[in-house]
Design a protein around this motif. Sequence first.
Motif, PDB file in Angstrom:
ATOM      1  N   ILE A 232      47.986 -11.996  72.526  1.00  0.00           N
ATOM      2  CA  ILE A 232      47.740 -10.796  73.319  1.00  0.00           C
ATOM      3  C   ILE A 232      47.434  -9.633  72.386  1.00  0.00           C
ATOM      4  CG2 ILE A 232      49.040 -11.405  75.388  1.00  0.00           C
ATOM      5  CD1 ILE A 232      51.459 -10.040  74.233  1.00  0.00           C
ATOM      6  N   GLU A 235      44.537  -4.317  74.090  1.00  0.00           N
ATOM      7  CA  GLU A 235      43.494  -4.127  75.103  1.00  0.00           C
ATOM      8  C   GLU A 235      43.764  -4.915  76.379  1.00  0.00           C
ATOM      9  OE1 GLU A 235      41.119  -1.877  74.398  1.00  0.00           O
ATOM     10  OE2 GLU A 235      42.325  -1.658  72.565  1.00  0.00           O
ATOM     11  N   ASP A 236      44.776  -5.752  76.359  1.00  0.00           N
ATOM     12  CA  ASP A 236      45.043  -6.618  77.505  1.00  0.00           C
ATOM     13  C   ASP A 236      45.657  -5.865  78.678  1.00  0.00           C
ATOM     14  OD1 ASP A 236      44.244  -9.371  77.124  1.00  0.00           O
ATOM     15  OD2 ASP A 236      45.620  -9.422  75.434  1.00  0.00           O
ATOM     16  N   GLN A 238      48.227  -7.055  81.659  1.00  0.00           N
ATOM     17  CA  GLN A 238      49.085  -8.136  82.150  1.00  0.00           C
ATOM     18  C   GLN A 238      49.451  -7.888  83.612  1.00  0.00           C
ATOM     19  OE1 GLN A 238      53.440 -10.123  81.117  1.00  0.00           O
ATOM     20  NE2 GLN A 238      53.096  -7.970  80.665  1.00  0.00           N
ATOM     21  N   HIS A 261      50.166  -3.027  75.268  1.00  0.00           N
ATOM     22  CA  HIS A 261      49.148  -3.171  76.318  1.00  0.00           C
ATOM     23  C   HIS A 261      49.682  -2.690  77.670  1.00  0.00           C
ATOM     24  CE1 HIS A 261      51.281  -6.566  78.080  1.00  0.00           C
ATOM     25  NE2 HIS A 261      51.375  -7.103  76.876  1.00  0.00           N
ATOM     26  N   THR A 282      43.874  -9.569  82.429  1.00  0.00           N
ATOM     27  CA  THR A 282      43.288 -10.446  81.417  1.00  0.00           C
ATOM     28  C   THR A 282      44.232 -11.608  81.112  1.00  0.00           C
ATOM     29  OG1 THR A 282      44.204  -9.082  79.635  1.00  0.00           O
ATOM     30  CG2 THR A 282      41.957  -8.597  80.353  1.00  0.00           C
ATOM     31  N   TYR A 283      45.503 -11.430  81.384  1.00  0.00           N
ATOM     32  CA  TYR A 283      46.426 -12.563  81.277  1.00  0.00           C
ATOM     33  C   TYR A 283      47.607 -12.388  82.218  1.00  0.00           C
ATOM     34  CZ  TYR A 283      50.352 -10.642  78.519  1.00  0.00           C
ATOM     35  OH  TYR A 283      51.451  -9.955  78.092  1.00  0.00           O
ATOM     36  N   ARG A 367      41.671 -14.239  80.847  1.00  0.00           N
ATOM     37  CA  ARG A 367      41.430 -15.041  79.649  1.00  0.00           C
ATOM     38  C   ARG A 367      42.328 -16.276  79.641  1.00  0.00           C
ATOM     39  NH1 ARG A 367      43.306 -13.881  75.448  1.00  0.00           N
ATOM     40  NH2 ARG A 367      44.563 -12.027  75.838  1.00  0.00           N
TER      41      ARG A 367
END
Length: 624
Positions: A232, A235-236, A238, A261, A282-283, A367
């Motif tokens: 991670i 920029e992520d 969650q 993040h 993103t995750y 991602r």
Amino acid sequence: MSDTQTLIENRPPSVATLFLERVASTPDAEAYRYPVPAASGQGPDEWKSLSWAQAAERVHAIAAGLIELGVQPEQRVALASSTRIDWILADLGIMCAGAATTTIYPQTNADESAFILSDSESRVLIAEDATQLAKAVEKRGELPALTHVVVIDPAGVESGDFVLTLTELEARGAARLEKDPELIKERVGAITRDQLATLIYTSGTTGRPKGVRLPHDNWAYMAKAIAATGLISGEDVQYLWLPLAHVFGKVLTSGQIEVGHVTAVDGRVDKIIENLPVVKPTYMAAVPRIFEKVYNGVAAKARAGGGAKYKIFQWAAEVGREYAKATQDNFRRTGVASAPFGLSAKHKVADTLVFAKIREAFGGNLRACVSGSAALAPEIGYFFAGAGIHILEGYGLTESSAASFVNPGEAYRTGTVGKPLPGTEVRIADDGEILLRGPGIMEGYHGLPEKTAEVLEADGWFHTGDIGELSPDGYLRITDRKKDLIKTSGGKYIAPAEVEGQFKAVCPYVSNILVHGADRNFCTALIALDEVSILEWAKENGLEGKPYAEVVAAPATVSMVEGYVKQLNEGLQRWQTIKKFRLLPRDLDVEHGEITPSLKLKRPVVEREYKHLIDEMYAGSREA
């Protein structure tokens, strides 16, 4: 010393220090997003943001408010709430006050809540609402250590000497900080590595819960080790919905503070599908049951769309699995995630017809997902990998601060839980049990030195109770729980979780399955079907309008499930095959104590509750 080792060895003494460092480093960056009802009172929720500095303002006020209530370092403050922004801020406030958080699932009944509050000697309870407050009021006579209850949602709650709202607590804290602005900095500065940060009571699949003592150093290590994996970045985005009372959800908050993040927080499971396209994460971390439900829902929808649509889905699913296996194999050999030209061409078509829609349902930016808490059936993992949603399985326990293993990015291998986190040691005992040692291992069980000694050796090796095997290059595969292995009367050992996982990949209508066969001469299964999926199937099979219990009892339903059981048996060894099964009249749930809040099956409870069905399946056999 490597950069990774340096990062981990130079970890701060506490989570509270880590938080203050993050706030000082990026005060104006977005830290959290959370939903609030629309201003009009109608329509979808609106999402609001908190910067790190704004979050710190509330955290410091909560911490100072607790100090005003007389909370001392290492004293316990219990937190009984669903996953929401207030949970995270309250937890950080507790730790910044030098106290320790006792986590309580909101589904926990009054008796067990009272046991946890009493055993932990919690001084203050932060309760989500009037429902959680009522449990403490009911058992107040059994809780001499409990001096106050702080309520997050004040609806229907009257404040007084014993009860105050979170808003009132923060106001008291803010007033204290005006007089003593260095208060929190002083409290945080006094926290040591071995000071208790969290007391998590294992929901467990058997017996009374045990309080797992996790000092600050456990979480500080986890934060640095997670960052060191490189999975991670700052920029992520969650999406966090997991129960924060569970160690899997809790560890994600530490990792976020270190990396910096954004985390979007909403624990309402029924809102996940609605929220994902809005948050566009993103995750995301999840338990296998979520991926199973998504897979079963997609499969059931394709089946309901007619023969041609279902055949396209089946074809795409098979192509996706084949493509995922090929790319993973090639990456292992060459370091390049590629597939043969013909397979890649077919996968491109399958992606257009099926997989792109699945990714869009997850928000379009995902991602990777991290899966933990239980085993994910490999066929479901390969399906999602083929769909472009990489599920990185990980492994850990409450006693190891959640994360001990995780699959490494592009080098992930479906069916394994990856490699140890930096700083964690692993070895496999002679009987196959996984042993762990490192900075993430608990201090011990609260007030239970004998129980601690049963699992934690003097030299630091922790006995997980899980069976597994390591590949030559360090990837771990979990085969089963040591205590859950079935030995048939014929002397054959069977891993029920492995069989159960395979069935979930085969049958799109299953919600839960329990394989039974200990000391028996063949295996049987209790199967609970997913209500939404099976009622959709019922509409197309002459059972429309029938209640769930009638649908699952119908001969057509039993016959349909029997077909999937036969399909499962074709891929099993003879002694693993399911000879008989029974469909349960309702799904298994937390409220009846049949599964844990983290969705693990409580085998002894289910087997005891449905003993009559199990006995019925063995009646008349040679062993009866």
